[in-house]
Scaffold this motif. Structure first.
Motif, PDB file in Angstrom:
ATOM      1  N   THR A  44       0.603  -4.324   1.447  1.00 33.59           N
ATOM      2  CA  THR A  44       1.912  -3.843   1.098  1.00 33.59           C
ATOM      3  C   THR A  44       2.180  -4.556  -0.369  1.00 33.59           C
ATOM      4  O   THR A  44       1.845  -5.611  -0.360  1.00 33.59           O
ATOM      5  CB  THR A  44       2.978  -4.271   2.237  1.00 33.59           C
ATOM      6  OG1 THR A  44       2.869  -5.734   2.418  1.00 33.59           O
ATOM      7  CG2 THR A  44       2.409  -3.679   3.509  1.00 33.59           C
ATOM      8  N   ARG A  45       2.977  -3.833  -0.901  1.00 33.98           N
ATOM      9  CA  ARG A  45       3.386  -4.179  -2.334  1.00 33.98           C
ATOM     10  C   ARG A  45       4.633  -5.322  -2.174  1.00 33.98           C
ATOM     11  O   ARG A  45       5.627  -4.990  -1.527  1.00 33.98           O
ATOM     12  CB  ARG A  45       3.879  -3.181  -3.062  1.00 33.98           C
ATOM     13  CG  ARG A  45       4.042  -3.432  -4.603  1.00 33.98           C
ATOM     14  CD  ARG A  45       4.452  -2.064  -5.434  1.00 33.98           C
ATOM     15  NE  ARG A  45       3.759  -0.819  -5.095  1.00 33.98           N
ATOM     16  CZ  ARG A  45       3.668   0.043  -5.922  1.00 33.98           C
ATOM     17  NH1 ARG A  45       4.777   0.107  -6.795  1.00 33.98           N
ATOM     18  NH2 ARG A  45       3.206   1.096  -5.600  1.00 33.98           N
ATOM     19  N   GLN A  46       4.207  -6.398  -2.593  1.00 38.65           N
ATOM     20  CA  GLN A  46       5.322  -7.493  -2.714  1.00 38.65           C
ATOM     21  C   GLN A  46       6.044  -7.730  -3.819  1.00 38.65           C
ATOM     22  O   GLN A  46       7.398  -8.118  -3.753  1.00 38.65           O
ATOM     23  CB  GLN A  46       4.565  -8.966  -2.362  1.00 38.65           C
ATOM     24  CG  GLN A  46       4.003  -8.645  -0.910  1.00 38.65           C
ATOM     25  CD  GLN A  46       4.936  -8.519   0.257  1.00 38.65           C
ATOM     26  OE1 GLN A  46       5.757  -9.263   0.789  1.00 38.65           O
ATOM     27  NE2 GLN A  46       4.467  -7.557   1.040  1.00 38.65           N
ATOM     28  N   GLU A  69      -2.650  -0.045  -1.423  1.00 39.37           N
ATOM     29  CA  GLU A  69      -1.876   0.428  -0.273  1.00 39.37           C
ATOM     30  C   GLU A  69      -2.511   1.216   0.608  1.00 39.37           C
ATOM     31  O   GLU A  69      -2.222   1.370   1.714  1.00 39.37           O
ATOM     32  CB  GLU A  69      -0.596   1.023  -0.831  1.00 39.37           C
ATOM     33  CG  GLU A  69       0.217  -0.355  -1.443  1.00 39.37           C
ATOM     34  CD  GLU A  69       1.105   0.206  -2.523  1.00 39.37           C
ATOM     35  OE1 GLU A  69       1.533   1.373  -3.034  1.00 39.37           O
ATOM     36  OE2 GLU A  69       1.430  -0.383  -3.485  1.00 39.37           O
ATOM     37  N   HIS A  85       0.126  -8.200  -3.652  1.00 36.25           N
ATOM     38  CA  HIS A  85      -0.115  -7.315  -2.348  1.00 36.25           C
ATOM     39  C   HIS A  85      -0.561  -7.958  -1.275  1.00 36.25           C
ATOM     40  O   HIS A  85      -1.487  -9.027  -1.280  1.00 36.25           O
ATOM     41  CB  HIS A  85      -1.291  -6.205  -2.775  1.00 36.25           C
ATOM     42  CG  HIS A  85      -0.668  -4.936  -3.553  1.00 36.25           C
ATOM     43  ND1 HIS A  85      -0.664  -4.863  -4.683  1.00 36.25           N
ATOM     44  CD2 HIS A  85      -0.082  -3.612  -2.783  1.00 36.25           C
ATOM     45  CE1 HIS A  85       0.033  -3.754  -5.008  1.00 36.25           C
ATOM     46  NE2 HIS A  85       0.265  -2.826  -4.136  1.00 36.25           N
ATOM     47  N   THR A 108      -2.009  -6.479   5.536  1.00 36.86           N
ATOM     48  CA  THR A 108      -1.339  -6.190   6.977  1.00 36.86           C
ATOM     49  C   THR A 108      -2.447  -5.932   7.831  1.00 36.86           C
ATOM     50  O   THR A 108      -2.090  -5.758   9.353  1.00 36.86           O
ATOM     51  CB  THR A 108      -0.446  -4.846   7.060  1.00 36.86           C
ATOM     52  OG1 THR A 108      -1.334  -3.818   6.598  1.00 36.86           O
ATOM     53  CG2 THR A 108       0.502  -5.056   5.793  1.00 36.86           C
ATOM     54  N   CYS A 161      -2.257  -0.015  -7.515  1.00 37.83           N
ATOM     55  CA  CYS A 161      -1.195  -0.223  -6.443  1.00 37.83           C
ATOM     56  C   CYS A 161      -1.659   0.688  -5.260  1.00 37.83           C
ATOM     57  O   CYS A 161      -1.693   0.340  -4.070  1.00 37.83           O
ATOM     58  CB  CYS A 161       0.319  -0.014  -6.977  1.00 37.83           C
ATOM     59  SG  CYS A 161       0.749  -1.398  -7.971  1.00 37.83           S
TER      60      CYS A 161
END
Length: 214
Positions: A171-173, A166, A187, A190, A162
């Motif tokens: 971004t962690r969903q 990041e 993830h 972005t 993770c």
């Protein structure tokens, strides 16, 4: 390891694999549901018999919009995936025999809306996991999503994976609960996708049994 026979885990009583499969399929459907109208694309690394993506697309209203490239080394699994695709009546689905570690097999299909990296991270070294995560910035477009899996047995690399995502602008969903009996992560990127690097080997598939013994 006989990776064709391995898929029997999905029907084995008491196995957690059907639970993991259901979680992955649900996350794929959620991603399809949130996508704006128009063409969509999915790439599946080491896609096996396509249970995850075929099962998610079958009957989904965005199935006709979605192009899929599944890359799998075992030709028996690829044939099984093609049979499943035909049975589900899916279009625009390309299942190819090839080494998903070779970036050449992803050319023309990335950056995609969804990249599936399922059943891989538990079978390669930590260094190769991080390298693959790094190249996920080439596999999905900005706003695209990586859906990935990794077991939660000790040593649990899930938090580390993770963090690697990041650190690279994902971004962690969603992540499965630690005690679920399996590990699934989602993830979303972005940042703008980097160009696909040709001639790169992302990982060497070692196998969970070898890694565990080591």
């Amino acid at each position: 390891m006989d990776w064709h026979a391995w898929h029997e885990n999905y029907t084995r009583t008491g196995s957690t694999y059907p639970l993991r499969l259901a979680a992955v399929q649900a996350r794929i459907r959620e991603e399809l549901d949130r996508m704006p109208p128009g063409p969509l694309s999915i790439v599946s690394l080491c896609g096996g018999q396509g249970h995850d993506v075929v099962g998610a697309l079958a009957g989904h209203p965005r199935a006709a919009d979605t192009r899929v490239r599944l890359v799998e080394l075992d030709p028996r699994n690829v044939e099984a995936a093609r049979e499943a695709v035909r049975a589900a009546g899916l279009e625009h689905f390309e299942a190819i025999v090839g080494d998903a570690a070779d970036t050449a097999h992803h050319a023309g299909a990335v950056p995609a809306d969804i990249a599936l990296v399922c059943g891989l991270f538990g079978n390669i070294s930590h260094g190769d996991i991080e390298r693959t995560v790094d190249h996920c910035t080439e596999l999905v477009r900005q706003g695209g999503t990586v859906i990935w899996t990794r077991h939660r047995e000790d040593p649990d690399a899930f938090p580390l994976i993770c963090a690697w995502f990041e650190q690279r602008g994902f971004t962690r969903q969603w992540v499965s609960e630690p005690d679920a009996g399996y590990g699934v992560g989602v993830h979303r990127s972005t940042t703008a996708a980097r160009p696909l690097t040709p001639g790169v080997r992302l990982f060497t598939f070692v196998g969970y049994d070898v890694l565990r013994a080591g």
